[in-house]
Design a protein around this motif. Structure first.
Motif, PDB file in Angstrom:
ATOM      1  N   CYS A   8      17.720  57.071   2.561  1.00 14.80           N
ATOM      2  CA  CYS A   8      17.616  58.034   2.602  1.00 14.80           C
ATOM      3  C   CYS A   8      16.989  58.228   4.051  1.00 14.80           C
ATOM      4  O   CYS A   8      16.599  57.987   5.024  1.00 14.80           O
ATOM      5  CB  CYS A   8      16.498  58.479   2.021  1.00 14.80           C
ATOM      6  N   CYS A  29      13.944  59.995   4.674  1.00 11.70           N
ATOM      7  CA  CYS A  29      12.209  59.034   4.566  1.00 11.70           C
ATOM      8  C   CYS A  29      12.699  57.937   5.470  1.00 11.70           C
ATOM      9  O   CYS A  29      11.459  57.086   5.619  1.00 11.70           O
ATOM     10  CB  CYS A  29      12.114  58.285   3.011  1.00 11.70           C
ATOM     11  N   CYS A  37      17.831  61.582  -3.169  1.00 10.17           N
ATOM     12  CA  CYS A  37      16.554  61.055  -2.674  1.00 10.17           C
ATOM     13  C   CYS A  37      15.372  61.164  -3.958  1.00 10.17           C
ATOM     14  O   CYS A  37      15.559  62.117  -3.926  1.00 10.17           O
ATOM     15  CB  CYS A  37      16.165  60.836  -1.304  1.00 10.17           C
ATOM     16  N   ARG A  93      12.630  60.832  -3.638  1.00 13.81           N
ATOM     17  CA  ARG A  93      11.430  61.815  -3.188  1.00 13.81           C
ATOM     18  C   ARG A  93      11.759  62.711  -2.742  1.00 13.81           C
ATOM     19  O   ARG A  93      10.181  63.663  -2.741  1.00 13.81           O
ATOM     20  CB  ARG A  93      10.677  60.384  -2.478  1.00 13.81           C
ATOM     21  N   CYS A  94      12.370  63.143  -1.673  1.00 15.31           N
ATOM     22  CA  CYS A  94      12.518  64.297  -0.853  1.00 15.31           C
ATOM     23  C   CYS A  94      13.898  65.108  -1.399  1.00 15.31           C
ATOM     24  O   CYS A  94      14.253  66.866  -0.554  1.00 15.31           O
ATOM     25  CB  CYS A  94      12.710  63.568   0.250  1.00 15.31           C
ATOM     26  N   TRP A 115      13.013  51.592   1.111  1.00 11.77           N
ATOM     27  CA  TRP A 115      12.702  53.151   0.675  1.00 11.77           C
ATOM     28  C   TRP A 115      11.309  52.672   0.182  1.00 11.77           C
ATOM     29  O   TRP A 115      10.387  54.094   0.617  1.00 11.77           O
ATOM     30  CB  TRP A 115      14.182  53.492  -0.186  1.00 11.77           C
TER      31      TRP A 115
HETATM   32 ZN   LIG Z   1      13.746  60.871   0.973  1.00 11.96          ZN
END
Ligand SMILES: [Zn+2]
Length: 278
Positions: free
Chosen positions: A264, A267, A244, A246-247, A176
């Motif tokens: 994810c 990602c 996720c 991050r996103c 990830w």
């Molecule tokens: Zn993500």
């Protein structure tokens, strides 16, 4: 007790007597527990070494005591008069009369055996690769070997002959971090990306150490799966349906090698072309 503490505690000390309190941990010594005890007696330990879940305690005569720590094995150094912990399996007394070496193992999946000629590297574990915290670990060499394999990146990370110590959780978290799908073919992954994955795995393991344990050895010995503080810092492992970090896309859980892979979907996109889906 970690390798370093063990090194300070037993190196140069001569074994006076050995008591096997439970036969199971020495089951690999086929002539039996009494023979095992007699074989060790009179020998002098050199500095212990570690690879993966194995510790080996070389003797100055070229042989070694090989210890597989399994799920719950550990060494302790205690005064001979100190009460025994539950699940103490083997006691080693030294000629100097100082602290006793004790092997404690609740579940006894691992054990102790004598490795003839094993002082430098026991033949029994020569096939196991170095882990990322080994002083001689070489990420570039691991990446070069990884890229020669025809497999998927996650399967390669879990291959103890390529690199040891990266379990399912660390692999998912590392992939990830490096925005890489677990099925990505190792043969076509760019060197830079593969290095990023291996570096990420090391970073994840270091985080686990900082949060859940005191040493890499205790990571092996005490942390079975995701537990304790480390649990809270997982981005994808065990996070199915959660966003996720991050996103924000919901994390997916997919079948992989009779277990799971968490990723994810945004990602870590499904690779085009060659892929190895477990
Ligand atoms: Zn993500």
């Amino acid at each position: 007790m970690v390798r370093r503490g063990l090194a300070a505690g037993i190196t140069g000390r001569r074994v006076l007597a050995v008591q096997v309190l439970h036969p199971r941990p020495v089951r690999r010594h086929l002539p039996g527990p009494e023979h095992f005890a007699a074989e060790l007696t009179g020998r002098t330990f050199a500095e212990p070494c570690r690879r993966g879940k194995y510790l080996w305690l070389p003797f100055d005569d070229g042989d070694a005591l090989l210890a597989h720590l399994g799920m719950s094995g550990q060494f302790r150094l205690d005064e001979a008069t100190a009460p025994l912990l539950p699940n103490t399996r083997v006691l080693v007394d030294f000629a100097d009369g100082d602290a006793q070496l004790r092997f404690v193992d609740q579940r006894m999946f691992g054990g102790l055996s004598l490795s003839p000629g094993g002082a430098r590297l026991p033949a029994e574990i020569a096939h196991i690769a170095r882990d990322p915290f080994d002083p001689e670990f070489d990420a570039h060499e691991v990446v070069a070997r990884l890229r020669r394999k025809r497999t998927g990146i996650k399967r390669a990370l879990l291959d103890q002959q390529l690199v040891s110590g990266i379990g399912n959780i660390y692999a998912d978290e590392a992939l990830w971090l490096a925005r890489t799908h677990y099925a990505r073919a190792t043969a076509t992954i760019p060197t830079r990306k593969a290095l990023e994955v291996v570096t990420a795995a090391t970073a994840v393991m270091r985080t686990a150490l900082g949060q859940g344990g005191t040493s890499f050895d205790s990571l092996y010995v005490n942390v079975n799966g995701a537990s304790g503080y480390f649990d809270r810092s997982l981005a994808v492992y065990g996070q199915e349906g959660r966003p996720c970090p991050r996103c924000g896309s919901p994390v997916r859980r997919e079948a992989f090698m009779n277990r799971s892979a968490f990723r994810c979907p945004r990602c870590q996109r499904t690779p085009h072309g060659d892929a190895y889906a477990g």
